[in-house]
Design a protein around this motif. Structure first.
Motif, PDB file in Angstrom:
ATOM      1  N   UNK B 233      21.605  22.773 -19.691  1.00  0.00           N
ATOM      2  CA  UNK B 233      22.694  22.182 -20.401  1.00  0.00           C
ATOM      3  C   UNK B 233      22.744  20.579 -19.998  1.00  0.00           C
ATOM      4  N   UNK B 234      23.538  20.048 -21.029  1.00  0.00           N
ATOM      5  CA  UNK B 234      23.783  18.570 -20.745  1.00  0.00           C
ATOM      6  C   UNK B 234      24.382  18.089 -19.632  1.00  0.00           C
ATOM      7  N   UNK B 235      25.636  19.047 -19.012  1.00  0.00           N
ATOM      8  CA  UNK B 235      26.136  18.341 -17.975  1.00  0.00           C
ATOM      9  C   UNK B 235      25.460  18.624 -16.771  1.00  0.00           C
ATOM     10  N   UNK B 240      22.590  16.252 -12.198  1.00  0.00           N
ATOM     11  CA  UNK B 240      21.329  16.286 -11.560  1.00  0.00           C
ATOM     12  C   UNK B 240      20.830  14.705 -11.500  1.00  0.00           C
ATOM     13  N   UNK B 241      20.897  14.013 -12.425  1.00  0.00           N
ATOM     14  CA  UNK B 241      20.686  12.389 -12.622  1.00  0.00           C
ATOM     15  C   UNK B 241      21.626  11.726 -11.814  1.00  0.00           C
ATOM     16  N   UNK B 247      18.042  18.926  -6.640  1.00  0.00           N
ATOM     17  CA  UNK B 247      16.622  19.138  -7.315  1.00  0.00           C
ATOM     18  C   UNK B 247      16.020  20.567  -6.649  1.00  0.00           C
ATOM     19  N   UNK B 248      16.602  20.930  -5.368  1.00  0.00           N
ATOM     20  CA  UNK B 248      16.096  22.079  -4.909  1.00  0.00           C
ATOM     21  C   UNK B 248      17.105  23.070  -5.252  1.00  0.00           C
ATOM     22  N   UNK B 403      19.235   8.150 -14.329  1.00  0.00           N
ATOM     23  CA  UNK B 403      19.371   8.233 -12.919  1.00  0.00           C
ATOM     24  C   UNK B 403      19.120   6.902 -12.195  1.00  0.00           C
ATOM     25  N   UNK B 404      19.407   6.854 -10.851  1.00  0.00           N
ATOM     26  CA  UNK B 404      18.962   5.415 -10.614  1.00  0.00           C
ATOM     27  C   UNK B 404      17.462   5.101 -10.693  1.00  0.00           C
TER      28      UNK B 404
END
Lengths: 323, 444
Positions: B233-235, B240-241, B247-248, B403-404
């Motif tokens: 999903x988008x959220x 994550x970003x 990520x793990x 993300x960065x």
């Protein structure tokens, strides 16, 4: 030796005897510089000649290098002034070596680049130069053909070879009837790129060496021939030693070219997937937005250290020569 | 020429423009690209206007820094600048800079003497500079009529104020040739199972089901985004970003697991192939589908009409398929513009239907962010893009814009390539990504 300045020698000498003896006078005339003193203009010129390059070298080379080392201890992102909590000690170095998978492959690739460039294109370039020096028929044409790639930028070389290496539309797979992913497969892509870079480097070394060979006095060869030396032994025992300065220059060029290898890999895939080089990692981290200036500087410092080793070796050899 | 989409691609443009143009060119588009490059070379007067130090229009005008030169987007911007001058009487001093140069120098540009208004991207790439106080607050012109809430959100900084004005966008989807689908009787898949079944049918018909080229590193990010937004999903994508989710995690692992199932249907040896080469296989009917942005049409100069797309199919019914990647391009204001009022008026104009109409006079219209803009002149593909975006519930900006930028280009990009090379090493891969991403998020 350090005390043999004019002041140190004249001071005890002159005032003790009322009239200086002939020995003292003779010594004075022998002193360098006292015979033809520099006029104020010359003096200014000398000062300018020493100071201007020094300032330039310090300002444009040493300060940035030192600043880069200093920045490698920070987490500065390139925006605003450095702040107290930007200082993170050796954190970047720890991350580079233990938490950055591309780093060790990059070091390995740089060293491989160095070894390969020395072994293949350099020796091949020397061989070609020796052959072309023989004034073969059409040697100009060969010379031009072999030198042509040098005129092209490495970026363009990368593009030309992309046409050859492309998996789907490339010449090489077409001719060989294979489906090798030359630029994408980690086990072959570094070699594919090295061949492309060698294609260019060979001509460069060839030209430098050819110029050196033209400068070798012909009578040396004649004398060697008279003494019954064959072609090969003349080259290794007479010509090669005479060309020592050129050999050194070639060696330095090989080291420099290998350490700054960048463009061709950048064109292929920007230094990822098996083509990591320290220079591309530095660029990836430093150039652009939201830069990891500190982290990139730590990488650059590694590059500085590796280059320094070779620079030190080179200076040692050159200094020895002068002595 | 191709519109650069990601920071990664901009980095790739360190290569001289001429080289890149030819490199991007394939047999078909070679002449076209060469002609365009020729045009760029032939307009040195424009190049002379380069440089970010010419900010401060003075005399009540607005200086406008544009990161496009010598292509259709540059023409569109020239037309919009002229349109604004005509409508308001305020002079616009346009400073065009080569895209790649603009990108690399953005830090020094913003800290020096930036133009009053300059082109930039929505999402995190804007938020980063907003956080640093390097771009100006433009919330006084919001809400803008015709700018949807999702777009306004993408223009909003971490402090809740707007720092960006959206103008155009281009969605990512699964592209295919209508004629190939009609000929073979393929149906557009709506679910993951249908997608896999379609892939198997294509393989049986000796087509490559999904074209794939990831030499540049960023195209795989599009696939990752799609799978992630369908599975988690988008959220979760945003968490994550932003470094809030790991990520793990089982979520990310399941994305890679699904991707691993799909990889056999992807074009093999993707890492040595550029996206243009992959697009060519779709063009030449040797592959059936391609997950990419709408800029794929530049590889279909003669038969764009045959090109169509569908949104990436649903994987989890509870999540649905209403989140898409649609990077938004637009404009920001300098932190300290010489004439703030004029700059804001210009920004408001740039987001308006009038600006979209002015851009349309060049022959190739933009896909306007403003819903009130006239879309009748858009191509069929652009019309459909508008439809896709208006139906989407959530719009992501793309991995390297959400993300960065440093995490995206130095950590995620090589890691996704590593996954494609060795799809079975996910366990250590996600640990590596997380540990690197953590070290960057914690420092920044």
């Amino acid at each position: 030796m350090a005390y043999e300045t004019p002041v140190a020698t004249t001071a005890p000498d002159a005032p003790r005897d009322g009239a200086p003896g002939p020995g003292a006078a003779a010594r004075r005339t022998k002193r360098p510089g006292s015979g033809h003193r520099l006029g104020p203009t010359d003096r200014l010129a000398v000062i300018a000649m020493v100071v201007v390059p020094t300032v330039l070298v310090i300002g444009l080379v040493w300060l940035p290098a030192v600043a880069s080392v200093v920045l490698s201890f920070t987490s500065w992102n390139g925006i605003g002034p450095l702040e107290a909590d930007d200082w993170i000690g050796l954190e970047n170095y720890r991350n580079v070596t233990t938490n950055y998978p591309p780093f060790w492959p990059a070091v390995q690739n740089n060293l491989l680049w160095l070894a390969f460039t020395f072994l293949v294109p350099t020796l091949l370039g020397i061989l070609l130069a020796v052959l072309l020096d023989k004034e073969l028929k059409g040697s100009r044409i060969y010379q031009t053909a072999l030198y042509l790639p040098v005129v092209l930028s490495l970026a363009l070389v990368g593009f030309i070879w992309q046409l050859i290496y492309s998996r789907d539309q490339g010449l090489l797979n077409e001719v060989l009837g294979t489906q090798v992913d030359w630029y994408g497969d980690q086990s072959v892509n570094i070699w594919a790129v090295l061949v492309a870079s060698a294609w260019r480097h060979t001509g460069y070394i060839m030209l430098i060496y050819l110029a050196g060979l033209k400068g070798v006095d012909g009578s040396l060869r004649e004398a060697a021939a008279m003494d019954g030396s064959g072609e090969v032994s003349t080259f290794f025992r007479v010509v090669l030693p005479v060309m020592r300065p050129i050999n050194l220059v070639v060696l330095v060029i090989v080291v420099i070219e290998s350490l700054r290898a960048f463009d061709i890999v950048w064109v292929v895939n920007r230094g990822t997937n098996g083509l990591e080089l320290i220079a591309t990692l530095v660029t990836q981290n430093v150039v652009g937005e939201a830069s990891r200036i500190g982290f990139g500087s730590a990488l650059a410092t590694f590059m500085l250290i590796i280059s320094s080793v070779f620079i030190a070796l080179y200076l040692r050899v050159v200094m020895k020569e002068e002595r | 020429m191709s519109r650069p989409l990601t920071s990664a691609e901009h980095l790739a443009r360190l290569v001289p423009g001429s080289v890149l143009a030819t490199r991007a060119a394939t047999r078909r588009s070679f002449l076209r690209a060469t002609a365009l490059t020729g045009a760029a070379v032939a307009t040195p007067a424009l190049l002379a206007g380069c440089g970010g130090d010419s900010g401060g229009g003075g005399g009540g005008g607005v200086s406008f820094g544009s990161n496009e030169i010598g292509d259709i987007v540059a023409e569109q911007r020239q037309a919009m600048a002229a349109g604004f001058t005509e409508a308001s009487g305020t002079a616009v001093e346009l400073n065009e800079v080569d895209h790649n140069t603009f990108q690399e120098n953005i830090n020094t540009y913003l800290q020096g003497n930036p133009d009053d208004v300059f082109s930039w991207f929505a999402g995190d790439r804007m938020r980063f500079f907003a956080d640093q106080g390097l771009i100006g607050d433009v919330s006084s012109i919001y809400p803008i009529q015709g700018i949807a809430e999702s777009f306004q959100e993408a223009a909003t900084g971490n402090d809740g104020n707007q720092y960006f004005v959206p103008q155009a966008y281009y969605p990512w989807a699964v592209f295919y040739r209508k004629s190939v689908f009609a000929e073979r009787g393929y149906a557009v898949p709506a679910t993951y199972d249908e997608l896999v079944a379609l892939c198997q049918r294509m393989q049986a018909d000796s087509l490559i089901p999904i074209a794939f080229g990831d030499a540049d590193g960023w195209p795989a990010m599009g696939t990752f985004d799609m799978l992630n937004m369908r599975i988690n999903g988008f959220d979760f994508h945003i968490e994550l970003m932003q470094g809030e989710a790991s990520w793990d995690s089982p979520e990310v692992r399941s994305v890679f697991d699904t991707w691993r199932e799909l990889l056999p249907y992807h074009q093999p040896d993707a890492l040595g192939r550029t996206w243009q080469e992959a697009a060519q296989t779709l063009q030449q009917r040797t592959s059936g589908m391609y997950v990419l942005g709408t800029f794929i049409n530049e590889q279909f100069p003669d038969d764009e009409d045959d090109l169509d797309f569908f949104t990436f199919p649903e994987i989890d019914p509870a999540i649905g398929a209403d989140a898409i990647d649609a990077p938004i391009d637009g404009f920001c204001m300098a932190a300290d513009p010489s004439d703030e009022e004029a700059a804001l008026a210009f920004l408001e104009y740039l987001a308006s239907p009038e600006a979209a109409a002015a851009a349309g006079t060049t022959g190739l219209p933009i896909i306007p962010a403003n819903s009130e803009a006239d879309t009748s002149k858009l191509s069929a593909l652009q019309q459909k893009s508008v439809e896709l975006v208006s139906q989407a519930k959530s719009i992501a900006q793309f991995l390297d814009r959400d993300t960065r930028p440093d995490v995206a280009s130095t950590v995620i990009l090589p890691s996704l390539q590593e996954f494609i090379r060795n799809p079975d090493g996910v366990d250590s891969l996600v640990k590596d990504i997380e540990s690197q991403a953590r070290s960057i998020f914690e420092q920044g």
